[in-house]
Design a protein around this motif. Structure first.
Motif, PDB file in Angstrom:
ATOM      1  N   SER A  20       0.802  -1.217   0.000  1.00 13.42           N
ATOM      2  CA  SER A  20       0.000   0.000   0.000  1.00 13.42           C
ATOM      3  C   SER A  20       0.842   1.278   0.000  1.00 13.42           C
ATOM      4  N   PRO A  21       1.840   1.411   0.885  1.00 13.81           N
ATOM      5  CA  PRO A  21       2.625   2.652   0.851  1.00 13.81           C
ATOM      6  C   PRO A  21       3.401   2.848  -0.451  1.00 13.81           C
ATOM      7  N   VAL A  22       3.885   1.760  -1.047  1.00 15.38           N
ATOM      8  CA  VAL A  22       4.601   1.902  -2.318  1.00 15.38           C
ATOM      9  C   VAL A  22       3.628   2.319  -3.423  1.00 15.38           C
ATOM     10  N   CYS A  23       2.450   1.711  -3.464  1.00 19.22           N
ATOM     11  CA  CYS A  23       1.464   2.064  -4.495  1.00 19.22           C
ATOM     12  C   CYS A  23       0.958   3.495  -4.313  1.00 19.22           C
ATOM     13  N   ALA A  24       0.781   3.926  -3.074  1.00 18.54           N
ATOM     14  CA  ALA A  24       0.381   5.312  -2.834  1.00 18.54           C
ATOM     15  C   ALA A  24       1.456   6.266  -3.354  1.00 18.54           C
ATOM     16  N   TRP A  25       2.703   5.928  -3.113  1.00 22.92           N
ATOM     17  CA  TRP A  25       3.815   6.751  -3.605  1.00 22.92           C
ATOM     18  C   TRP A  25       3.840   6.769  -5.128  1.00 22.92           C
ATOM     19  N   LEU A  26       3.591   5.620  -5.756  1.00 26.13           N
ATOM     20  CA  LEU A  26       3.555   5.586  -7.216  1.00 26.13           C
ATOM     21  C   LEU A  26       2.480   6.511  -7.763  1.00 26.13           C
ATOM     22  N   GLY A  27       1.330   6.537  -7.101  1.00 30.69           N
ATOM     23  CA  GLY A  27       0.228   7.372  -7.552  1.00 30.69           C
ATOM     24  C   GLY A  27       0.260   8.784  -7.011  1.00 30.69           C
ATOM     25  N   ARG A  28       1.355   9.151  -6.331  1.00 35.39           N
ATOM     26  CA  ARG A  28       1.572  10.502  -5.779  1.00 35.39           C
ATOM     27  C   ARG A  28       0.536  10.875  -4.726  1.00 35.39           C
ATOM     28  N   ALA A  29      -0.017   9.886  -4.061  1.00 37.08           N
ATOM     29  CA  ALA A  29      -1.001  10.147  -3.011  1.00 37.08           C
ATOM     30  C   ALA A  29      -0.368   9.904  -1.650  1.00 37.08           C
ATOM     31  N   ALA A  30      -0.768  10.704  -0.672  1.00 38.92           N
ATOM     32  CA  ALA A  30      -0.292  10.466   0.690  1.00 38.92           C
ATOM     33  C   ALA A  30      -0.948   9.195   1.214  1.00 38.92           C
ATOM     34  N   PRO A  31      -0.176   8.323   1.868  1.00 43.47           N
ATOM     35  CA  PRO A  31      -0.788   7.113   2.445  1.00 43.47           C
ATOM     36  C   PRO A  31      -1.903   7.491   3.409  1.00 43.47           C
ATOM     37  N   LYS A  32      -2.976   6.737   3.356  1.00 40.97           N
ATOM     38  CA  LYS A  32      -4.091   7.014   4.256  1.00 40.97           C
ATOM     39  C   LYS A  32      -3.719   6.597   5.669  1.00 40.97           C
ATOM     40  N   CYS A  33      -3.902   7.513   6.605  1.00 46.40           N
ATOM     41  CA  CYS A  33      -3.533   7.258   7.997  1.00 46.40           C
ATOM     42  C   CYS A  33      -4.783   6.954   8.816  1.00 46.40           C
ATOM     43  N   ARG A  34      -4.621   6.029   9.742  1.00 47.06           N
ATOM     44  CA  ARG A  34      -5.730   5.682  10.614  1.00 47.06           C
ATOM     45  C   ARG A  34      -5.714   6.542  11.871  1.00 47.06           C
ATOM     46  N   GLN A  35      -6.891   6.767  12.414  1.00 50.52           N
ATOM     47  CA  GLN A  35      -6.993   7.449  13.695  1.00 50.52           C
ATOM     48  C   GLN A  35      -6.442   6.533  14.784  1.00 50.52           C
ATOM     49  N   THR A  36      -5.828   7.115  15.797  1.00 55.46           N
ATOM     50  CA  THR A  36      -5.262   6.310  16.878  1.00 55.46           C
ATOM     51  C   THR A  36      -5.909   6.671  18.211  1.00 55.46           C
ATOM     52  N   ILE A  37      -5.925   5.696  19.106  1.00 58.45           N
ATOM     53  CA  ILE A  37      -6.405   5.907  20.472  1.00 58.45           C
ATOM     54  C   ILE A  37      -5.424   5.234  21.426  1.00 58.45           C
ATOM     55  N   SER A  38      -5.582   5.514  22.696  1.00 50.46           N
ATOM     56  CA  SER A  38      -4.861   4.786  23.742  1.00 50.46           C
ATOM     57  C   SER A  38      -5.840   3.800  24.364  1.00 50.46           C
ATOM     58  N   ALA A  39      -5.428   2.543  24.471  1.00 48.20           N
ATOM     59  CA  ALA A  39      -6.290   1.500  25.028  1.00 48.20           C
ATOM     60  C   ALA A  39      -5.525   0.706  26.066  1.00 48.20           C
ATOM     61  N   ARG A  40      -6.230   0.286  27.110  1.00 53.65           N
ATOM     62  CA  ARG A  40      -5.614  -0.541  28.144  1.00 53.65           C
ATOM     63  C   ARG A  40      -5.797  -2.009  27.781  1.00 53.65           C
ATOM     64  N   LEU A  41      -4.717  -2.754  27.795  1.00 55.21           N
ATOM     65  CA  LEU A  41      -4.777  -4.160  27.422  1.00 55.21           C
ATOM     66  C   LEU A  41      -5.490  -4.984  28.490  1.00 55.21           C
ATOM     67  N   ALA A  42      -6.417  -5.836  28.037  1.00 54.06           N
ATOM     68  CA  ALA A  42      -7.154  -6.681  28.972  1.00 54.06           C
ATOM     69  C   ALA A  42      -6.312  -7.854  29.454  1.00 54.06           C
ATOM     70  N   ARG A  43      -5.333  -8.256  28.645  1.00 53.65           N
ATOM     71  CA  ARG A  43      -4.432  -9.323  29.091  1.00 53.65           C
ATOM     72  C   ARG A  43      -3.061  -9.126  28.461  1.00 53.65           C
ATOM     73  N   ALA A  44      -2.088  -9.813  29.008  1.00 54.79           N
ATOM     74  CA  ALA A  44      -0.698  -9.635  28.581  1.00 54.79           C
ATOM     75  C   ALA A  44      -0.492 -10.137  27.159  1.00 54.79           C
ATOM     76  N   MET A  45       0.486  -9.536  26.473  1.00 56.14           N
ATOM     77  CA  MET A  45       0.850  -9.947  25.124  1.00 56.14           C
ATOM     78  C   MET A  45       2.359 -10.198  25.084  1.00 56.14           C
ATOM     79  N   PRO A  46       2.802 -11.441  25.207  1.00 58.25           N
ATOM     80  CA  PRO A  46       4.233 -11.722  25.033  1.00 58.25           C
ATOM     81  C   PRO A  46       4.630 -11.531  23.581  1.00 58.25           C
TER      82      PRO A  46
END
Length: 644
Positions: A310-336
Motif C-alpha cells: 500500500s505505501p509503495v502504491c500510494a507513492w507511485l500514484g503521488r497520493a499520501a498514504p491514508k492514515c488511521r486514527q489512533t487511540i490509547s487503550a488498556r490491554l485486557a491481558r498480557a501480550m508476550p
C-alpha cells in the motif's frame, strides 16, 4: 527439493524505501485527462487554475432591494428615506445579479413599501449583503495544488470556476495471482476435501486495494508449478498493471516459488521483513514494475499489503498514504512477543467506564476471524519482549470511534449462547456490538478486577457449597460490588465420536490406553469441573492422555473430536449437537453473567438485560439443545445453586 534461503530480514520502513529507490515512478505511472465530474478520489498531476471567477458578477446575498448605498445614508429611525423604483432601487432575490449602479442590498424585512415607493429607516453600508465578483474564486488563481487527492467538495469548486477536465495520475493498477496446489477457485463454488482450502486471499486483497483508491484484478489460481507460475506472472507483467502480487509461495518451503519467479523476470530486493505476521514477504522489480510475494496466511498477507504494498502504491500514484486514527487503550491481558520483530496484534476495543479497553485477538497468521473481529491493531516494538496486562498501548483504529462506544467488552468463559446474544444486540434500534474474549471463567473475574471488562461469563462450581460463582467472587473479588444474572443452565459432558468407538462410559475410561483427550485451558470453568470429576473418580491427570492439550472454546473441543485429533473432550451439549457428535452427560451447571453493579445502568448492559429477558432469546437458546432457560434473566443470590 531445494529450499529457498531468506535474504537478510530488514525493517518494514527500510523495505519500502529500498523498493522506492529502485522504481522509476515517472515513467511507470502516467498522466491522463478526465472529466472533473469523475475525478473524486484521483490525484492531481499539475496545479489546477481557475478559468472563471466565482461569482462572476456582483450578486444579492439576501432577498430584498438593491440600492446605491450613498442614497441611503440620510435614513434614520422616524425619518425614513424614500426610494423610487427603477431609479433608486430594484427588487432582487438571493443569487440575483445586482442591477447596474447598485452596490448594496437591504433585506426585504427592513423595507416598508408605500405604494411603489420604498421607505427605509437605516442606512446601508456599501457592499452590504452582496456577494462580490471573485469573492470566492478569482480567475487565474490556483484552486488545487499538484499531488492533491480530489475530494467531492473539490469537484464542486472546480466546476464552479470553469474547470471541466483535469489532468490526474493514472489509478495504480494491481494484478493479484493466487497460487498453490491446495487452493480451490471460489468462483466454482467448490466443496473442499481434506487438505484443500477455498481461495479467498486474492479477493480480500482486491477489496483492500479498491478501498484505498487502487484498481485491482484477480487472475485465476495457479498450481505450485514453476512454469505455470512463470507463464501467469509474465502475462500479468505484460498487461497494463503497475504491480503484480503473487499470493502464497513466499516462504522457504520446497514448493514456494514466488522468489524464484520474481528473480526470473527481474530482481528480488527484499525477502523477509522483521515483522510478525508478514515475515516472508518479498519485494522486487520486474521490467520496471513492482513485484510482490505475499505470504499465504491471510493475516500475513494483510500485513504485507498494508505495510509494504500500500505505501509503495500510494507513492507511485503521488497520493499520501491514508492514515488511521489512533487511540490509547488498556490491554485486557498480557501480550508476550519475540525480540527483533515488530508484532502486529489485532484488538477488539470497547469503552469500560472512561477508558478504552483492548482485547488481544488470536495471533496466528492464519486466523482469518481476527481480521473480521478486530476494531484496532497495535504494534509491539521489535525491542520489546511483550506488553503486560493493564498497560496502555497506542492502537490504530479500523473503525470509527463511534463504533467503540457501542461495543460491549465481555471477558470470560465461552458459551454458544453468546452468538445468539451478539446477533440480537446488533438487531436493536441502537445496536450494540459484543466483543468477547474467551479466557475462561477465572480469566473473566481477573478482567473485572482490573477494570478491563463490563461483564464476565462464568460457571465456576464450588463442590463444598454446591453453589456457582458466588464462592469464587467472595474469595477473589471480595471488595467489588457485583451482581450475577443467569444466562442459562447448561449440560456439560463428554463430546465423543459418533457411535462411541472407544467405549467411553465415564471419567475412569479416560485413563484407558489409546484414549486421547482434549482439555480446556487452565482457569476455564469447564476445566475446573473436569478436575472435580477426576478427583471424584480417583483418576490422576497424568493418566489422561491429552490432559495438557488445551483449547479455548467448546466448539474447538468439538472440532478436535470431529476431525479425529482427539477421541473425547469435555464441553456443552450444543457443541456436540452442532457437529453431529455423540454426547455423554456429566453435569448440569449455571452459566451467569457477572456484572459490576456500577455498570448496571450503562446502556450496553441495559441492552443485554433487555435481550436475555425476551421470549425470542430463550427460544433460540433452547433450540441449541442442552440448555434450560427457567432462570434466564434472573438476578441470582448466593446459595441458589441450580435454583431447584
Amino acid at each position: 527439493m531445494k529450499r529457498n534461503i531468506y535474504l537478510k530480514m530488514i525493517p518494514l520502513e527500510d523495505a519500502v524505501t529500498r523498493v522506492k529507490n529502485a522504481l522509476d515512478r515517472q515513467s511507470l505511472v502516467g498522466v491522463e485527462t478526465i472529466p472533473v465530474q469523475h475525478a473524486a478520489g484521483r490525484v492531481t498531476a499539475e496545479p489546477v487554475i481557475a478559468r472563471y471567477s466565482s461569482p462572476t458578477f456582483h450578486g444579492a446575498a439576501m432577498d430584498g432591494i438593491a440600492v446605491r448605498a450613498e442614497s441611503t445614508f440620510a435614513a434614520r429611525e422616524g425619518a425614513p428615506v424614500r426610494l423610487a423604483p427603477g431609479r433608486d432601487f430594484g427588487f432582487v432575490n438571493t443569487g440575483n445579479r445586482l442591477p447596474d449602479g447598485m452596490d448594496a442590498v437591504i433585506m426585504i424585512e427592513n423595507v416598508v413599501m408605500d405604494g411603489d415607493t420604498a421607505a427605509i429607516e437605516a442606512p446601508a453600508a456599501p457592499w452590504s449583503h452582496v456577494r462580490r465578483i471573485g469573492e470566492d474564486i478569482v480567475a487565474t488563481e490556483m484552486i488545487l495544488p499538484r499531488h492533491r487527492r480530489i475530494t467531492p467538495y473539490d469537484v464542486g469548486a472546480l466546476l464552479s470556476c470553469g474547470v471541466y477536465d483535469i489532468a490526474v495520475y493514472e489509478t495504480v493498477r494491481i494484478a493479484i495471482i493466487p497460487t498453490g496446489d491446495e487452493i480451490m477457485d471460489f468462483t466454482l463454488r467448490p466443496e473442499p476435501g481434506p487438505g484443500q482450502v477455498v481461495e479467498s486471499n486474492s479477493m480480500m486483497l482486491c477489496a483492500l486495494a479498491e478501498s484505498l483508491g487502487f484498481s485491482a484484478r484477480r487472475l485465476p489460481p495457479v498450481p505450485d508449478d514453476p512454469e505455470a507460475l512463470a507463464a501467469a506472472f509474465e502475462t500479468a507483467l505484460s498487461s497494463d498493471v503497475h504491480a503484480v502480487v503473487l499470493v502464497a509461495g513466499s516462504s522457504a518451503g520446497s514448493k514456494d516459488f514466488s522468489r524464484s519467479t520474481i528473480a526470473r523476470f527481474g530482481e528480488v530486493l527484499v525477502h523477509g521483513v522483521s515483522a510478525m505476521p508478514g515475515k516472508p514477504s518479498i519485494l522486487g522489480v520486474c521490467r520496471g514494475k513492482l513485484a510482490v510475494g505475499a505470504p499465504g496466511y491471510p493475516v500475513s498477507a494483510v500485513v504485507c499489503f498494508e505495510e509494504l504494498l500500500s505505501p509503495v502504491c500510494a507513492w507511485l500514484g503521488r497520493a499520501a498514504p491514508k492514515c488511521r486514527q489512533t487511540i490509547s487503550a488498556r490491554l485486557a491481558r498480557a501480550m508476550p512477543s519475540r525480540l527483533g520483530l515488530v508484532e502486529f496484534v489485532r484488538l477488539a476495543v470497547g469503552r469500560v467506564g472512561e477508558t478504552y479497553v483492548g482485547l488481544p485477538l488470536g495471533r496466528g497468521a492464519g486466523m482469518m476471524t481476527t481480521l473480521t473481529k478486530a476494531q484496532a491493531v497495535t504494534r509491539i516494538p521489535a525491542d520489546a519482549e511483550g506488553v503486560e496486562a493493564g498497560r496502555m498501548v497506542r492502537a490504530e483504529l479500523l473503525v470509527e470511534t463511534d463504533d467503540l462506544d457501542r461495543t460491549l467488552v465481555a471477558v470470560g468463559s465461552h458459551d454458544n449462547t453468546l452468538d445468539i446474544l451478539a446477533d440480537m444486540l446488533m438487531r436493536r434500534d441502537e445496536p450494540v456490538r459484543l466483543a468477547s474474549s474467551h479466557v475462561g471463567s477465572m480469566g473473566g473475574l481477573t478482567a473485572l478486577k482490573s477494570g478491563a471488562a463490563l461483564l464476565a461469563g462464568s460457571h465456576l462450581f464450588d463442590p463444598e457449597t454446591g453453589d456457582f460463582n458466588f464462592p469464587f467472587l467472595a474469595k477473589y473479588l471480595p471488595d467489588m460490588d457485583l451482581v450475577a444474572v443467569n444466562l442459562a443452565l447448561r449440560h456439560q459432558g463428554f463430546i465423543i465420536a459418533p457411535g462411541n468407538p472407544k467405549g467411553i462410559r465415564g471419567v475412569a475410561d479416560l485413563a484407558k490406553p489409546g484414549v486421547r483427550f482434549v482439555n480446556r485451558q487452565r482457569g476455564a470453568g469447564t476445566r475446573i469441573l473436569f478436575d472435580h470429576h477426576l478427583r471424584q473418580a480417583g483418576v490422576d491427570p497424568g493418566q489422561v492422555a491429552g490432559y495438557g492439550h488445551e483449547e479455548f472454546t467448546h466448539m474447538a473441543v468439538a472440532v478436535n473430536v470431529q476431525t479425529g485429533a482427539a477421541d473425547c473432550g469435555m464441553g456443552v451439549y450444543s457443541a456436540a449437537k452442532a457437529l453431529s457428535l455423540d454426547f455423554l452427560p456429566v453435569a448440569r451447571e449455571r452459566y451467569d453473567l457477572i456484572i459490576p453493579r456500577a455498570y448496571l445502568e450503562d446502556p450496553k448492559i441495559q441492552a443485554v438485560l433487555a435481550v436475555i429477558g425476551t421470549d425470542e432469546f430463550k427460544a433460540r437458546v433452547a433450540a441449541l439443545g442442552g440448555y434450560e432457560t427457567q432462570l434466564t434473566g434472573r438476578f441470582m443470590a448466593p446459595g441458589m445453586g441450580l435454583g431447584e
